[in-house]
Design a protein around this motif. Structure first.
Motif, PDB file in Angstrom:
ATOM      1  N   ALA A 166      -3.858   0.153   4.091  1.00  0.00           N
ATOM      2  CA  ALA A 166      -4.757  -1.000   4.230  1.00  0.00           C
ATOM      3  C   ALA A 166      -5.832  -0.701   5.242  1.00  0.00           C
ATOM      4  O   ALA A 166      -7.134  -0.743   5.128  1.00  0.00           O
ATOM      5  CB  ALA A 166      -4.207  -1.989   5.036  1.00  0.00           C
ATOM      6  N   THR A 204       7.901   1.627   3.584  1.00  0.00           N
ATOM      7  CA  THR A 204       6.920   0.975   2.643  1.00  0.00           C
ATOM      8  C   THR A 204       5.971   0.294   3.173  1.00  0.00           C
ATOM      9  O   THR A 204       4.771   0.168   3.018  1.00  0.00           O
ATOM     10  CB  THR A 204       7.706   0.144   1.308  1.00  0.00           C
ATOM     11  OG1 THR A 204       8.557   0.940   0.684  1.00  0.00           O
ATOM     12  CG2 THR A 204       6.813  -0.611   0.596  1.00  0.00           C
ATOM     13  N   LEU A 205       6.496  -0.477   4.188  1.00  0.00           N
ATOM     14  CA  LEU A 205       5.693  -1.237   5.183  1.00  0.00           C
ATOM     15  C   LEU A 205       4.536  -0.390   6.033  1.00  0.00           C
ATOM     16  O   LEU A 205       3.451  -0.541   6.141  1.00  0.00           O
ATOM     17  CB  LEU A 205       6.317  -2.062   6.206  1.00  0.00           C
ATOM     18  CG  LEU A 205       7.161  -3.013   5.742  1.00  0.00           C
ATOM     19  CD1 LEU A 205       8.038  -3.928   6.829  1.00  0.00           C
ATOM     20  CD2 LEU A 205       6.324  -4.257   5.083  1.00  0.00           C
ATOM     21  N   CYS A 219       1.890   0.622   3.535  1.00  0.00           N
ATOM     22  CA  CYS A 219       0.962  -0.650   3.263  1.00  0.00           C
ATOM     23  C   CYS A 219       0.003  -0.683   4.581  1.00  0.00           C
ATOM     24  O   CYS A 219      -1.305  -0.676   4.216  1.00  0.00           O
ATOM     25  CB  CYS A 219       1.952  -1.871   3.527  1.00  0.00           C
ATOM     26  SG  CYS A 219       2.733  -2.206   1.868  1.00  0.00           S
ATOM     27  N   CYS A 233       6.471 -10.699  -0.713  1.00  0.00           N
ATOM     28  CA  CYS A 233       6.934  -9.519  -1.449  1.00  0.00           C
ATOM     29  C   CYS A 233       8.607  -9.281  -1.300  1.00  0.00           C
ATOM     30  O   CYS A 233       9.263  -9.555  -0.395  1.00  0.00           O
ATOM     31  CB  CYS A 233       6.217  -8.287  -0.823  1.00  0.00           C
ATOM     32  SG  CYS A 233       6.207  -8.368   1.033  1.00  0.00           S
ATOM     33  N   SER A 236      -5.093  -2.532  -1.538  1.00  0.00           N
ATOM     34  CA  SER A 236      -4.378  -1.289  -1.279  1.00  0.00           C
ATOM     35  C   SER A 236      -2.885  -1.683  -0.939  1.00  0.00           C
ATOM     36  O   SER A 236      -1.913  -1.079  -1.207  1.00  0.00           O
ATOM     37  CB  SER A 236      -4.974  -0.513  -0.183  1.00  0.00           C
ATOM     38  OG  SER A 236      -6.309  -0.077  -0.440  1.00  0.00           O
ATOM     39  N   VAL A 237      -2.482  -2.835  -0.269  1.00  0.00           N
ATOM     40  CA  VAL A 237      -1.292  -3.266   0.124  1.00  0.00           C
ATOM     41  C   VAL A 237      -0.562  -3.478  -1.104  1.00  0.00           C
ATOM     42  O   VAL A 237       0.642  -2.978  -1.175  1.00  0.00           O
ATOM     43  CB  VAL A 237      -1.340  -4.488   1.099  1.00  0.00           C
ATOM     44  CG1 VAL A 237      -0.068  -4.883   1.405  1.00  0.00           C
ATOM     45  CG2 VAL A 237      -1.867  -3.982   2.464  1.00  0.00           C
ATOM     46  N   VAL A 268       0.103  -0.508  -3.082  1.00  0.00           N
ATOM     47  CA  VAL A 268       1.378   0.361  -2.502  1.00  0.00           C
ATOM     48  C   VAL A 268       2.754  -0.366  -2.613  1.00  0.00           C
ATOM     49  O   VAL A 268       3.781   0.461  -2.997  1.00  0.00           O
ATOM     50  CB  VAL A 268       1.336   0.404  -0.784  1.00  0.00           C
ATOM     51  CG1 VAL A 268       2.723   1.010  -0.313  1.00  0.00           C
ATOM     52  CG2 VAL A 268       0.144   1.454  -0.524  1.00  0.00           C
ATOM     53  N   LEU A 269       2.641  -1.585  -2.699  1.00  0.00           N
ATOM     54  CA  LEU A 269       3.898  -2.402  -2.841  1.00  0.00           C
ATOM     55  C   LEU A 269       4.572  -2.223  -4.194  1.00  0.00           C
ATOM     56  O   LEU A 269       5.725  -1.870  -4.536  1.00  0.00           O
ATOM     57  CB  LEU A 269       3.807  -3.962  -2.397  1.00  0.00           C
ATOM     58  CG  LEU A 269       3.712  -4.159  -1.040  1.00  0.00           C
ATOM     59  CD1 LEU A 269       3.229  -5.855  -0.845  1.00  0.00           C
ATOM     60  CD2 LEU A 269       5.014  -3.947  -0.292  1.00  0.00           C
ATOM     61  N   SER A 289       3.728  -7.716   9.740  1.00  0.00           N
ATOM     62  CA  SER A 289       4.737  -7.952   8.978  1.00  0.00           C
ATOM     63  C   SER A 289       5.842  -8.830   9.625  1.00  0.00           C
ATOM     64  O   SER A 289       5.992  -8.975  11.049  1.00  0.00           O
ATOM     65  CB  SER A 289       5.697  -6.763   9.062  1.00  0.00           C
ATOM     66  OG  SER A 289       7.035  -6.959   8.384  1.00  0.00           O
TER      67      SER A 289
END
Ligand SMILES: Cc1cc2nc3c(=O)[nH]c(=O)nc-3n(C[C@H](O)[C@H](O)[C@H](O)COP(=O)(O)O)c2cc1C
Length: 300
Positions: free
Chosen positions: A149, A141-142, A145, A272, A232-233, A236-237, A165
């Motif tokens: 981005a 997922t990261l 992201c 998050c 966008s981040v 996605v999250l 992160s």
């Protein structure tokens, strides 16, 4: 002429002759026949029917049927045929049907994709750290992201935004504590350090500082890129089932490698984690009511 053909194609239509027991042509050979079909009003429609014999089913398969014209009652000679406004009556071949099915499936999948993208955008919502729990976003997922981005629109050639992160909360806590006056008491230090501990996962959005002599519009455009990257981040999250909330950051004099204070600045943090309550799957129906029907869109 073979009325045998019609038994496969248009079962309900009345035919004039009985079908022969066996076909007179072999597999793969396309046969073209002129077929008369009796109508309720006594007229007969004349079709050109193209068909093949299918040894698997031991039957004929109609490939196409084209309406040539119509014969008045009692007239059998094709020279007496008159045009009809029913211009073309194709009988779908198996190939066409397959292609049509594939097209419909693709249309359905495309609608599903569209709905997913639109609801990801229209139903996005922030959910603060109180409503989050561990675990935070996984590596995949990261990565998504970071990629999303990077797709933010940017006027600058060198993409001005990056996403970090934060793995060590202790290092971040130290940055917050370092902002306090030297004589700060333990309680204040603990409070400052706590700021670094919120959220199961923590991301920092970093943006390049525009040059000191840069056109103010350049700075604005860079901030737009950062905002788009943030959106966008967040999207996605949420799409990956994580709750997120953007919170303000602050400048750190010595950010311990988190960013370069000469060339960069922190735009915000993103807290998050796993949502304690279900995330919205579809847009809030009250959100776009009345004046907000078009969101923030107006006409000029
Ligand atoms: C750059 C930025 C910084 C923000 N900082 C804070 C903050 O420090 N505290 C806060 O409660 N909300 C902050 N917000 C607002 C929330 O993240 C959130 O967008 C707001 O509560 C509206 O909720 P929604 O996103 O569900 O519409 C910030 C938003 C942005 C874009």
């Amino acid at each position: 002429m073979s009325t045998h053909l019609m038994e496969h194609s248009i079962m309900s239509e009345k035919t004039e002759k009985k079908a022969p027991a066996t076909p007179t042509w072999g597999p793969d050979k396309v046969r073209t026949a002129v077929v008369r079909r009796l109508q309720k009003n006594g007229w007969r429609h004349v079709y050109e029917v193209r068909s093949v014999y299918d040894p698997a089913t031991k039957n004929t398969r109609v490939l196409a049927s084209k309406l040539l014209g119509k014969l008045p009652p009692g007239v059998d000679d094709l020279n007496g045929m008159v045009p009809t406004d029913k211009r073309y009556s194709p009988v779908k071949s198996a190939k066409t049907e397959k292609a049509e099915k594939a097209e419909k499936a693709e249309e359905k999948a495309s609608k599903r994709r569209e709905a997913a993208v639109l609801s990801a955008l229209l139903a996005r919502e922030s959910l603060g750290p109180k409503h989050q729990e561990a675990p935070g976003p996984d590596e995949e997922t990261l990565t998504l992201c970071g990629r999303a981005a990077m797709r933010a629109p940017s006027h600058a050639k060198d993409f001005p935004v990056r996403l970090v992160s934060i793995k060590s909360r202790d290092r971040l806590a130290a940055l917050y504590v370092a902002r306090l006056p030297e004589d700060a008491d333990d309680e204040s230090k603990a409070k400052a350090a706590d700021k670094a501990k919120k959220g199961a996962g923590l991301l920092a959005l970093i943006m390049k500082k525009p040059a000191a002599d840069a056109d103010p519009r350049e700075a604005l455009e860079q901030a737009v890129t950062a905002g788009a990257a943030l959106q966008s981040v967040l999207t996605v999250l949420q799409a990956r089932g994580f709750a997120a909330k953007t919170v303000s950051a602050c400048d750190f004099a010595e950010p311990d490698g988190l960013y370069d204070p000469e060339a960069e600045t922190i735009v915000c943090f993103i807290l998050c984690g796993t949502p304690k309550k279900a995330l919205a799957k579809s847009p809030d129906p009250d959100l776009f009511k009345g004046k907000a029907k078009r969101g923030v869109l107006t006409l000029w």
